[in-house]
Design a protein around this motif. Sequence first.
Motif, PDB file in Angstrom:
ATOM      1  N   GLN A  70      48.211  21.875  35.893  1.00  0.00           N
ATOM      2  CA  GLN A  70      47.550  20.948  36.880  1.00  0.00           C
ATOM      3  C   GLN A  70      46.311  20.506  36.631  1.00  0.00           C
ATOM      4  OE1 GLN A  70      47.728  22.400  41.137  1.00  0.00           O
ATOM      5  NE2 GLN A  70      47.070  20.471  41.920  1.00  0.00           N
ATOM      6  N   VAL A  71      45.866  19.374  36.895  1.00  0.00           N
ATOM      7  CA  VAL A  71      44.521  19.066  36.599  1.00  0.00           C
ATOM      8  C   VAL A  71      43.679  18.155  37.720  1.00  0.00           C
ATOM      9  CG1 VAL A  71      45.246  16.722  35.356  1.00  0.00           C
ATOM     10  CG2 VAL A  71      42.957  17.726  34.534  1.00  0.00           C
ATOM     11  N   GLN A  72      42.566  18.375  37.791  1.00  0.00           N
ATOM     12  CA  GLN A  72      41.575  17.643  38.549  1.00  0.00           C
ATOM     13  C   GLN A  72      40.722  16.741  38.007  1.00  0.00           C
ATOM     14  OE1 GLN A  72      39.799  20.980  41.002  1.00  0.00           O
ATOM     15  NE2 GLN A  72      41.314  20.517  42.521  1.00  0.00           N
ATOM     16  N   LEU A  73      40.578  15.567  38.481  1.00  0.00           N
ATOM     17  CA  LEU A  73      39.926  14.467  37.933  1.00  0.00           C
ATOM     18  C   LEU A  73      38.709  13.891  38.710  1.00  0.00           C
ATOM     19  CD1 LEU A  73      42.886  12.385  36.529  1.00  0.00           C
ATOM     20  CD2 LEU A  73      41.673  14.041  35.484  1.00  0.00           C
ATOM     21  N   VAL A  74      37.601  13.602  38.152  1.00  0.00           N
ATOM     22  CA  VAL A  74      36.322  13.253  38.864  1.00  0.00           C
ATOM     23  C   VAL A  74      35.601  12.153  37.965  1.00  0.00           C
ATOM     24  CG1 VAL A  74      34.209  13.869  39.646  1.00  0.00           C
ATOM     25  CG2 VAL A  74      36.055  15.665  39.753  1.00  0.00           C
ATOM     26  N   GLU A  75      35.811  11.072  38.618  1.00  0.00           N
ATOM     27  CA  GLU A  75      34.934   9.900  37.846  1.00  0.00           C
ATOM     28  C   GLU A  75      33.678   9.738  38.119  1.00  0.00           C
ATOM     29  OE1 GLU A  75      39.001   8.417  39.437  1.00  0.00           O
ATOM     30  OE2 GLU A  75      37.549   9.702  40.123  1.00  0.00           O
ATOM     31  N   SER A  76      32.866   9.368  37.399  1.00  0.00           N
ATOM     32  CA  SER A  76      31.258   8.970  37.485  1.00  0.00           C
ATOM     33  C   SER A  76      30.851   7.741  36.830  1.00  0.00           C
ATOM     34  CB  SER A  76      30.646  10.204  37.233  1.00  0.00           C
ATOM     35  OG  SER A  76      30.707  10.664  35.919  1.00  0.00           O
ATOM     36  N   GLY A  77      29.818   7.345  37.013  1.00  0.00           N
ATOM     37  CA  GLY A  77      29.368   6.128  36.241  1.00  0.00           C
ATOM     38  C   GLY A  77      29.236   4.768  36.887  1.00  0.00           C
ATOM     39  N   GLY A  78      29.992   4.874  38.015  1.00  0.00           N
ATOM     40  CA  GLY A  78      30.055   3.536  38.645  1.00  0.00           C
ATOM     41  C   GLY A  78      28.683   2.949  39.004  1.00  0.00           C
ATOM     42  N   GLY A  79      28.424   1.601  39.330  1.00  0.00           N
ATOM     43  CA  GLY A  79      27.389   1.281  40.004  1.00  0.00           C
ATOM     44  C   GLY A  79      27.262  -0.303  40.224  1.00  0.00           C
ATOM     45  N   SER A  80      26.119  -0.881  40.500  1.00  0.00           N
ATOM     46  CA  SER A  80      26.003  -2.429  40.730  1.00  0.00           C
ATOM     47  C   SER A  80      25.347  -3.012  39.550  1.00  0.00           C
ATOM     48  CB  SER A  80      25.180  -2.500  41.929  1.00  0.00           C
ATOM     49  OG  SER A  80      25.934  -2.222  42.818  1.00  0.00           O
ATOM     50  N   VAL A  81      25.864  -3.697  39.009  1.00  0.00           N
ATOM     51  CA  VAL A  81      25.298  -4.638  37.740  1.00  0.00           C
ATOM     52  C   VAL A  81      25.344  -6.075  37.880  1.00  0.00           C
ATOM     53  CG1 VAL A  81      25.827  -2.522  36.302  1.00  0.00           C
ATOM     54  CG2 VAL A  81      27.327  -4.342  36.344  1.00  0.00           C
ATOM     55  N   GLN A  82      24.578  -6.732  36.904  1.00  0.00           N
ATOM     56  CA  GLN A  82      24.842  -8.119  36.953  1.00  0.00           C
ATOM     57  C   GLN A  82      26.012  -8.625  35.825  1.00  0.00           C
ATOM     58  OE1 GLN A  82      22.681 -10.380  38.529  1.00  0.00           O
ATOM     59  NE2 GLN A  82      22.046  -8.569  39.584  1.00  0.00           N
ATOM     60  N   ALA A  83      26.299  -9.887  36.079  1.00  0.00           N
ATOM     61  CA  ALA A  83      27.518 -10.444  35.195  1.00  0.00           C
ATOM     62  C   ALA A  83      26.966 -10.411  33.592  1.00  0.00           C
ATOM     63  CB  ALA A  83      27.909 -11.505  35.346  1.00  0.00           C
ATOM     64  N   GLY A  84      27.549  -9.691  32.784  1.00  0.00           N
ATOM     65  CA  GLY A  84      27.190  -9.537  31.193  1.00  0.00           C
ATOM     66  C   GLY A  84      26.820  -8.247  31.002  1.00  0.00           C
ATOM     67  N   ASP A  85      26.512  -7.464  31.971  1.00  0.00           N
ATOM     68  CA  ASP A  85      25.859  -6.158  31.809  1.00  0.00           C
ATOM     69  C   ASP A  85      27.199  -5.090  31.113  1.00  0.00           C
ATOM     70  OD1 ASP A  85      23.168  -6.050  34.245  1.00  0.00           O
ATOM     71  OD2 ASP A  85      23.436  -6.873  32.302  1.00  0.00           O
ATOM     72  N   SER A  86      26.855  -3.891  31.001  1.00  0.00           N
ATOM     73  CA  SER A  86      27.826  -3.089  30.555  1.00  0.00           C
ATOM     74  C   SER A  86      27.343  -1.556  31.480  1.00  0.00           C
ATOM     75  CB  SER A  86      27.590  -2.649  29.276  1.00  0.00           C
ATOM     76  OG  SER A  86      27.600  -3.666  28.146  1.00  0.00           O
ATOM     77  N   LEU A  87      28.778  -1.085  31.530  1.00  0.00           N
ATOM     78  CA  LEU A  87      28.661   0.424  32.053  1.00  0.00           C
ATOM     79  C   LEU A  87      29.599   1.047  31.430  1.00  0.00           C
ATOM     80  CD1 LEU A  87      29.082  -0.293  36.270  1.00  0.00           C
ATOM     81  CD2 LEU A  87      27.306   0.726  34.876  1.00  0.00           C
ATOM     82  N   ARG A  88      29.480   2.381  31.477  1.00  0.00           N
ATOM     83  CA  ARG A  88      30.464   3.354  30.818  1.00  0.00           C
ATOM     84  C   ARG A  88      30.704   4.335  32.028  1.00  0.00           C
ATOM     85  NH1 ARG A  88      29.952   7.889  26.164  1.00  0.00           N
ATOM     86  NH2 ARG A  88      28.736   9.178  27.707  1.00  0.00           N
ATOM     87  N   LEU A  89      31.950   4.514  32.395  1.00  0.00           N
ATOM     88  CA  LEU A  89      32.687   5.349  33.175  1.00  0.00           C
ATOM     89  C   LEU A  89      33.202   6.602  32.631  1.00  0.00           C
ATOM     90  CD1 LEU A  89      34.775   2.833  35.376  1.00  0.00           C
ATOM     91  CD2 LEU A  89      32.431   3.398  35.554  1.00  0.00           C
TER      92      LEU A  89
END
Length: 124
Positions: free
Chosen positions: A1-20
């Motif tokens: 079994q595995v548990q998953l936790v996401e992070s790294g989301g947010g509010s950005v402008q068009a054209g920006d980058s994010l890494r989840l």
Amino acid sequence: QVQLVESGGGSVQAGDSLRLSCAASGRTFRSYALGWFRQAPGKEREFVTATSRSGISTYYADSVKGRFTISRDNAKNTAYLQMNSLKPEDTAVYYCAAKDGIYFYTQKREYDYWGQGTQVTVSS
């Protein structure tokens, strides 16, 4: 079994980058194929990208091809989704998913485990 936790989301402008990031518990992380899905308000959860257990094979939805990159670090039990050139239509809750399998998988029903999701908002 595995548990998953996401992070790294947010509010950005068009054209920006994010890494989840998707951090997994358990010692068998390398046994799982991984995928990223997203769900916008009022819409079905849709496939974004997936990678095989080894990380060698990947697959992308046409809507993100060339802008998003999936990767995994089995030593750190973590998967990543690098998102570049973000657009307002990328706004959604992003989910990481895992399946005990070798290849990459594109259907929601194929996955066994899901994270709680992380919100990504892209404004124009």
